[in-house]
Design an enzyme around this catalytic site. Structure first.
Site, PDB file in Angstrom:
ATOM      1  N   LYS A 173     172.403  53.327  28.387  1.00 42.25           N
ATOM      2  CA  LYS A 173     172.455  53.867  29.725  1.00 42.25           C
ATOM      3  C   LYS A 173     172.501  52.771  30.788  1.00 42.25           C
ATOM      4  O   LYS A 173     172.837  53.018  31.928  1.00 42.25           O
ATOM      5  CB  LYS A 173     171.177  54.700  30.007  1.00 42.25           C
ATOM      6  CG  LYS A 173     170.861  55.754  29.000  1.00 42.25           C
ATOM      7  CD  LYS A 173     169.479  56.377  29.370  1.00 42.25           C
ATOM      8  CE  LYS A 173     168.890  57.045  28.156  1.00 42.25           C
ATOM      9  NZ  LYS A 173     167.497  57.436  28.373  1.00 42.25           N
ATOM     10  N   GLY A 174     172.055  51.570  30.431  1.00 36.10           N
ATOM     11  CA  GLY A 174     171.755  50.540  31.428  1.00 36.10           C
ATOM     12  C   GLY A 174     172.885  50.176  32.380  1.00 36.10           C
ATOM     13  O   GLY A 174     172.637  49.728  33.498  1.00 36.10           O
ATOM     14  N   GLU A 192     179.216  45.737  30.558  1.00 36.87           N
ATOM     15  CA  GLU A 192     177.810  45.690  30.121  1.00 36.87           C
ATOM     16  C   GLU A 192     176.902  45.371  31.302  1.00 36.87           C
ATOM     17  O   GLU A 192     177.319  44.705  32.246  1.00 36.87           O
ATOM     18  CB  GLU A 192     177.621  44.591  29.059  1.00 36.87           C
ATOM     19  CG  GLU A 192     177.691  45.078  27.641  1.00 36.87           C
ATOM     20  CD  GLU A 192     176.472  45.887  27.193  1.00 36.87           C
ATOM     21  OE1 GLU A 192     175.739  46.420  28.047  1.00 36.87           O
ATOM     22  OE2 GLU A 192     176.275  45.996  25.974  1.00 36.87           O
ATOM     23  N   ASP A 193     175.658  45.822  31.224  1.00 38.27           N
ATOM     24  CA  ASP A 193     174.676  45.411  32.226  1.00 38.27           C
ATOM     25  C   ASP A 193     174.124  44.031  31.890  1.00 38.27           C
ATOM     26  O   ASP A 193     173.972  43.184  32.757  1.00 38.27           O
ATOM     27  CB  ASP A 193     173.548  46.446  32.373  1.00 38.27           C
ATOM     28  CG  ASP A 193     172.892  46.803  31.050  1.00 38.27           C
ATOM     29  OD1 ASP A 193     173.508  46.584  29.992  1.00 38.27           O
ATOM     30  OD2 ASP A 193     171.753  47.309  31.060  1.00 38.27           O
ATOM     31  N   ASP A 228     172.242  39.743  25.824  1.00 36.62           N
ATOM     32  CA  ASP A 228     171.115  38.902  25.391  1.00 36.62           C
ATOM     33  C   ASP A 228     171.528  38.128  24.132  1.00 36.62           C
ATOM     34  O   ASP A 228     172.150  37.091  24.225  1.00 36.62           O
ATOM     35  CB  ASP A 228     169.908  39.788  25.065  1.00 36.62           C
ATOM     36  CG  ASP A 228     169.035  40.055  26.271  1.00 36.62           C
ATOM     37  OD1 ASP A 228     169.093  39.274  27.221  1.00 36.62           O
ATOM     38  OD2 ASP A 228     168.284  41.031  26.250  1.00 36.62           O
ATOM     39  N   PHE A 256     161.849  39.280  31.556  1.00 35.06           N
ATOM     40  CA  PHE A 256     162.113  40.715  31.384  1.00 35.06           C
ATOM     41  C   PHE A 256     162.531  41.291  32.728  1.00 35.06           C
ATOM     42  O   PHE A 256     161.765  41.262  33.692  1.00 35.06           O
ATOM     43  CB  PHE A 256     160.882  41.435  30.835  1.00 35.06           C
ATOM     44  CG  PHE A 256     161.230  42.774  30.269  1.00 35.06           C
ATOM     45  CD1 PHE A 256     161.305  42.969  28.899  1.00 35.06           C
ATOM     46  CD2 PHE A 256     161.530  43.844  31.109  1.00 35.06           C
ATOM     47  CE1 PHE A 256     161.664  44.213  28.374  1.00 35.06           C
ATOM     48  CE2 PHE A 256     161.894  45.085  30.598  1.00 35.06           C
ATOM     49  CZ  PHE A 256     161.955  45.265  29.227  1.00 35.06           C
ATOM     50  N   ASP A 314     165.864  49.010  32.516  1.00 36.16           N
ATOM     51  CA  ASP A 314     164.593  49.731  32.466  1.00 36.16           C
ATOM     52  C   ASP A 314     163.499  48.949  31.755  1.00 36.16           C
ATOM     53  O   ASP A 314     163.753  47.995  31.020  1.00 36.16           O
ATOM     54  CB  ASP A 314     164.771  51.054  31.715  1.00 36.16           C
ATOM     55  CG  ASP A 314     164.912  50.839  30.204  1.00 36.16           C
ATOM     56  OD1 ASP A 314     165.789  50.045  29.807  1.00 36.16           O
ATOM     57  OD2 ASP A 314     164.141  51.435  29.440  1.00 36.16           O
ATOM     58  N   ARG A 320     164.948  52.031  36.532  1.00 40.66           N
ATOM     59  CA  ARG A 320     166.415  51.916  36.553  1.00 40.66           C
ATOM     60  C   ARG A 320     166.954  52.095  37.964  1.00 40.66           C
ATOM     61  O   ARG A 320     168.036  51.631  38.294  1.00 40.66           O
ATOM     62  CB  ARG A 320     167.054  52.973  35.641  1.00 40.66           C
ATOM     63  CG  ARG A 320     166.782  52.787  34.149  1.00 40.66           C
ATOM     64  CD  ARG A 320     167.725  53.675  33.333  1.00 40.66           C
ATOM     65  NE  ARG A 320     167.338  53.814  31.931  1.00 40.66           N
ATOM     66  CZ  ARG A 320     167.668  52.966  30.966  1.00 40.66           C
ATOM     67  NH1 ARG A 320     168.391  51.906  31.247  1.00 40.66           N
ATOM     68  NH2 ARG A 320     167.299  53.172  29.721  1.00 40.66           N
TER      69      ARG A 320
HETATM   70  C1  PRP Z   1     170.820  46.429  26.594  1.00 43.39           C
HETATM   71  C2  PRP Z   1     172.246  46.185  27.063  1.00 43.39           C
HETATM   72  C3  PRP Z   1     172.990  45.865  25.807  1.00 43.39           C
HETATM   73  C4  PRP Z   1     171.940  45.256  24.918  1.00 43.39           C
HETATM   74  C5  PRP Z   1     172.110  43.778  24.889  1.00 43.39           C
HETATM   75  O1  PRP Z   1     170.629  47.768  26.262  1.00 43.39           O
HETATM   76  O2  PRP Z   1     172.791  47.300  27.713  1.00 43.39           O
HETATM   77  O3  PRP Z   1     173.548  47.021  25.220  1.00 43.39           O
HETATM   78  O4  PRP Z   1     170.663  45.578  25.460  1.00 43.39           O
HETATM   79  O5  PRP Z   1     171.245  43.211  23.953  1.00 43.39           O
HETATM   80  P1  PRP Z   1     171.774  42.178  22.855  1.00 43.39           P
HETATM   81  O6  PRP Z   1     172.735  41.232  23.496  1.00 43.39           O
HETATM   82  O7  PRP Z   1     170.497  41.470  22.419  1.00 43.39           O
HETATM   83  O8  PRP Z   1     172.388  42.931  21.713  1.00 43.39           O
HETATM   84  P2  PRP Z   1     169.175  48.435  26.104  1.00 43.39           P
HETATM   85  O9  PRP Z   1     168.676  48.255  24.712  1.00 43.39           O
HETATM   86  O10 PRP Z   1     168.274  47.888  27.154  1.00 43.39           O
HETATM   87  O11 PRP Z   1     169.456  49.976  26.296  1.00 43.39           O
HETATM   88  P3  PRP Z   1     169.809  50.788  27.649  1.00 43.39           P
HETATM   89  O12 PRP Z   1     171.176  50.307  28.078  1.00 43.39           O
HETATM   90  O13 PRP Z   1     169.825  52.239  27.273  1.00 43.39           O
HETATM   91  O14 PRP Z   1     168.754  50.461  28.666  1.00 43.39           O
END
Ligand code: PRP
Length: 189
Positions: free
Chosen positions: A41-42, A96-97, A100, A149, A156, A162
């Site tokens: 969702k991010g 993407e938001d 990581d 964080f 979130d 959010r």
């Molecule tokens: C976040 C973001 C990516 C992922 C990146 O999603 O949107 O999909 O983490 O992480 P990575 O590079 O370590 O794989 P999140 O798990 O926070 O879910 P959300 O979008 O529903 O908040």
């Protein structure tokens, strides 16, 4: 906002950078109709603002995923909701938001590439490169961010925050008030 949160990227800086990204994407995709693909969702706030900053025609589509393996960051991804549109032969811009480890993005890029798009590029608002485990080509980056964080503007903490209009950092163990400073997008000094 919680009083011990610190603003990392202000609402104004987000708006300015999203406008810049939209202009750059509009130039790069002139004469074409890219499909903006996003994962719930991010990314929803960034995508909403970015889409309105892009002046070429676009299509939009969404995926929903769950991750499992060794914890949430195990790198094993299951697609819970797939795209409605076919992307074969299309110019795909994956939005993407935050990136990581890159494990989620790496999996999704392989999955989307197998559908034979004409092109597949990535636009992320935030790049927390210090955590990267998989090397990935990211064409458009909003801001590089430190290993904190972060919440707000779609991100979130346990599904809260959010709707903050800026990006904020949760307090670090032992950190003083007012940290860290504002983040600087690539190419800015
Ligand atoms: C976040 C973001 C990516 C992922 C990146 O999603 O949107 O999909 O983490 O992480 P990575 O590079 O370590 O794989 P999140 O798990 O926070 O879910 P959300 O979008 O529903 O908040």
């Amino acid at each position: 906002m919680e009083e011990n949160f610190s603003v990392v990227i202000s609402e104004g800086d987000l708006a300015r950078r999203v406008r810049e990204l939209g202009a750059e994407i509009s130039r790069d995709y002139a004469g074409r109709t890219p499909v903006l693909v996003s994962v719930l969702k991010g990314s929803f706030i960034f995508l909403a603002d970015l889409a309105r900053a892009i002046t070429v025609p676009i299509n939009l589509d969404f995926m929903a995923i769950t991750r499992y393996g060794a914890g949430k960051r195990g790198g094993v991804v299951r697609i819970e909701k797939d795209l409605d549109l076919s992307i074969t032969g299309r110019d795909v811009l994956f939005v993407e938001d935050i990136v990581d480890t890159g494990l989620t993005l790496g999996y999704l890029m392989r999955n989307l590439q197998a559908r034979e798009p004409a092109g597949l590029a990535v636009c992320t608002l935030l790049d927390r490169r210090v955590r990267r485990l998989a090397s990935l080509p990211i064409r458009y980056t909003g801001f590089e961010v430190p290993d904190r964080f972060l919440v707000g503007y779609g991100l979130d903490h346990r599904e809260k925050y959010r709707n903050l209009p800026h990006i904020a950092a949760l307090p670090e163990e032992g950190s003083g008030p007012g940290q860290p400073g504002m983040m600087i997008p690539p190419g800015y000094s």
